[in-house]
Design an enzyme around this catalytic site. Structure first.
Site, PDB file in Angstrom:
ATOM      1  N   GLY A 276      50.578  33.172  33.936  1.00  0.00           N
ATOM      2  CA  GLY A 276      51.454  33.132  32.769  1.00  0.00           C
ATOM      3  C   GLY A 276      51.491  31.798  32.048  1.00  0.00           C
ATOM      4  O   GLY A 276      52.464  31.496  31.356  1.00  0.00           O
TER       5      GLY A 276
ATOM      6  N   SER B 182      40.524  31.401  34.651  1.00  0.00           N
ATOM      7  CA  SER B 182      40.357  32.517  35.592  1.00  0.00           C
ATOM      8  C   SER B 182      39.459  33.566  34.957  1.00  0.00           C
ATOM      9  O   SER B 182      39.795  34.141  33.911  1.00  0.00           O
ATOM     10  CB  SER B 182      41.711  33.143  35.909  1.00  0.00           C
ATOM     11  OG  SER B 182      41.490  34.434  36.449  1.00  0.00           O
TER      12      SER B 182
ATOM     13  N   HIS C 215      40.204  31.983  44.814  1.00  0.00           N
ATOM     14  CA  HIS C 215      41.583  32.353  45.172  1.00  0.00           C
ATOM     15  C   HIS C 215      41.538  33.713  45.859  1.00  0.00           C
ATOM     16  O   HIS C 215      41.366  34.740  45.215  1.00  0.00           O
ATOM     17  CB  HIS C 215      42.406  32.387  43.873  1.00  0.00           C
ATOM     18  CG  HIS C 215      43.819  32.815  44.048  1.00  0.00           C
ATOM     19  ND1 HIS C 215      44.633  33.168  42.981  1.00  0.00           N
ATOM     20  CD2 HIS C 215      44.601  32.951  45.157  1.00  0.00           C
ATOM     21  CE1 HIS C 215      45.831  33.503  43.431  1.00  0.00           C
ATOM     22  NE2 HIS C 215      45.837  33.386  44.740  1.00  0.00           N
TER      23      HIS C 215
ATOM     24  N   MET D  31      40.531  40.140  44.888  1.00  0.00           N
ATOM     25  CA  MET D  31      41.660  41.007  45.267  1.00  0.00           C
ATOM     26  C   MET D  31      41.156  42.214  46.050  1.00  0.00           C
ATOM     27  O   MET D  31      40.141  42.803  45.690  1.00  0.00           O
ATOM     28  CB  MET D  31      42.356  41.511  44.010  1.00  0.00           C
ATOM     29  CG  MET D  31      42.822  40.401  43.090  1.00  0.00           C
ATOM     30  SD  MET D  31      43.632  41.081  41.648  1.00  0.00           S
ATOM     31  CE  MET D  31      44.045  39.567  40.766  1.00  0.00           C
TER      32      MET D  31
ATOM     33  N   ASP E  54      39.329  35.018  41.103  1.00  0.00           N
ATOM     34  CA  ASP E  54      40.395  35.804  41.736  1.00  0.00           C
ATOM     35  C   ASP E  54      39.813  36.995  42.488  1.00  0.00           C
ATOM     36  O   ASP E  54      39.365  37.959  41.871  1.00  0.00           O
ATOM     37  CB  ASP E  54      41.369  36.310  40.664  1.00  0.00           C
ATOM     38  CG  ASP E  54      42.242  35.197  40.116  1.00  0.00           C
ATOM     39  OD1 ASP E  54      42.874  34.490  40.927  1.00  0.00           O
ATOM     40  OD2 ASP E  54      42.288  35.030  38.880  1.00  0.00           O
TER      41      ASP E  54
ATOM     42  N   GLY F 271      46.273  39.750  35.617  1.00  0.00           N
ATOM     43  CA  GLY F 271      46.342  38.731  34.576  1.00  0.00           C
ATOM     44  C   GLY F 271      47.370  39.160  33.532  1.00  0.00           C
ATOM     45  O   GLY F 271      47.866  40.292  33.547  1.00  0.00           O
TER      46      GLY F 271
HETATM   47  C1  DX5 Z   1      46.877  36.678  39.249  1.00  0.00           C
HETATM   48  C2  DX5 Z   1      45.713  35.725  39.300  1.00  0.00           C
HETATM   49  C3  DX5 Z   1      45.648  34.783  38.172  1.00  0.00           C
HETATM   50  C4  DX5 Z   1      45.506  35.428  36.825  1.00  0.00           C
HETATM   51  C5  DX5 Z   1      45.999  34.483  35.786  1.00  0.00           C
HETATM   52  O1  DX5 Z   1      46.958  37.364  40.448  1.00  0.00           O
HETATM   53  O2  DX5 Z   1      45.755  34.948  40.489  1.00  0.00           O
HETATM   54  O3  DX5 Z   1      44.655  33.798  38.384  1.00  0.00           O
HETATM   55  O4  DX5 Z   1      44.204  35.808  36.541  1.00  0.00           O
HETATM   56  O5  DX5 Z   1      46.005  35.131  34.567  1.00  0.00           O
HETATM   57  P1  DX5 Z   1      46.960  34.718  33.380  1.00  0.00           P
HETATM   58  O6  DX5 Z   1      46.654  33.294  33.033  1.00  0.00           O
HETATM   59  O7  DX5 Z   1      46.589  35.685  32.299  1.00  0.00           O
HETATM   60  O8  DX5 Z   1      48.366  34.902  33.862  1.00  0.00           O
HETATM   61 ZN    ZN Z   2      44.402  33.164  40.726  1.00  0.00          ZN
END
Ligand code: DX5
Ligand code: ZN
Length: 216
Positions: free
Chosen positions: A176, A7, A65, A36, A34, A143
Site C-alpha cells: 500500500g 514488486s 519474499h 505465495m 512475492d 497487491g
Molecule cells: C503482498 C505483497 C506485496 C505486494 C505489494 O502480499 O507482499 O509485495 O505486491 O503491492 P502494492 O505495492 O500494490 O501494495
Molecule cells: Zn512482498
C-alpha cells in the site's frame, strides 16, 4: 540511502522480461519477488522456474519474499534460483532462528517478515543476526491493498530496536505504499520501500519510479 524495491507481482506477466529490463533501466535498487503458496496466504503467485529464468536478464539483487508455510523446505531451491535476500514469515515457521541461520549458511542475506498484527517483540532476540526486517503494511496475499495506518508506529518500534541492537539492519516496508505516503513511511524509519501497483500503474515504470523518488 533509501532503496526502492518494485514488486513484480504487479508486472505484466505476458512481458515480464521487458518489465524487468525497464526496472533495471529506470533505477530500481532491488527486485521484490512475492512467492505465495495458497496456504500461508490465500493466493498463489509463481515459483522457482520463473525466478531462475529472470535471473539471466538482470544483475539487480533479488529480494525474495516467501509467503509460504514451513519455508525452510525450499531455501536451497531459492538460493540456487538466484536469490540475494530471502525473507521468511515469522508466522509461517516454528523454528525461525534455525531457518535464519540456514539461509545465512548459503552466504546470502536473511530477513524476517511480520504480518501487520504481529508484535516486533517476537523477534527482538534475532535482530543482531538479521540483515533485514520486513514490516508488512497490508495483510499479505495481494497487491493493490490499502496501507494500514498503525504500521507507522510499528516501523518506529523496529527502528528503535535497530538503533539499539543492529544499526546495519535494513528496514523494509511492503504494502500500500505510493506517492501519498512514501515520505511518512521513510520518516518513520524504513529504508527499503516495496511498491507494486505504484510502480507498474499506467504501464509507466519510468515516471512512477522517479515520482516515488521525488517524494523522499
Ligand atoms: C503482498 C505483497 C506485496 C505486494 C505489494 O502480499 O507482499 O509485495 O505486491 O503491492 P502494492 O505495492 O500494490 O501494495
Ligand atoms: Zn512482498
Amino acid at each position: 540511502m533509501v532503496k526502492i524495491a518494485p514488486s513484480i507481482l504487479s508486472a505484466d506477466f505476458s512481458k515480464l522480461g521487458e518489465d524487468i529490463k525497464s526496472l533495471d533501466k529506470y533505477g530500481a535498487d532491488l527486485i521484490h519477488i512475492d512467492v505465495m503458496d495458497g496456504m500461508f496466504v490465500p493466493n498463489i503467485s509463481f515459483g522457482i522456474p520463473i525466478i531462475k529464468s529472470i535471473r539471466k536478464i538482470t544483475k539487480l539483487p533479488f529480494d525474495v519474499h516467501l509467503m509460504i508455510e514451513d519455508p525452510s523446505r525450499y531455501i536451497r531451491d531459492f538460493v540456487e534460483a538466484g536469490a540475494d535476500i530471502i525473507t521468511v514469515h515469522f508466522e509461517a515457521d516454528r523454528h525461525i532462528d534455525r531457518t535464519i541461520n540456514y539461509i545465512k549458511s548459503f552466504g546470502i542475506k536473511a530477513a524476517v517478515a511480520l504480518n501487520p498484527a504481529t508484535q516486533i517483540e517476537n523477534i527482538k532476540y534475532l535482530i543482531p543476526n538479521l540483515d533485514m526486517v520486513l514490516v508488512m503494511s497490508v495483510n499479505p496475499g495481494f497487491g493493490g491493498q490499502k496501507y494500514i495506518d498503525y504500521c507507522y508506529d510499528k516501523i518506529k518500534e523496529v527502528k528503535k530496536l535497530a538503533d539499539e541492537y543492529n544499526r546495519d539492519m535494513m528496514i523494509e516496508v511492503d504494502g500500500g505504499i505510493g506517492k501519498n505516503n512514501i515520505k511518512k513511511v521513510v520518516e518513520s524509519g524504513a529504508n527499503v520501500i516495496v511498491a507494486g501497483s505504484a510502480v507498474f500503474k499506467d504501464k509507466d515504470i519510468k515516471n512512477n519510479i522517479s515520482s516515488l523518488r521525488g517524494e523522499i
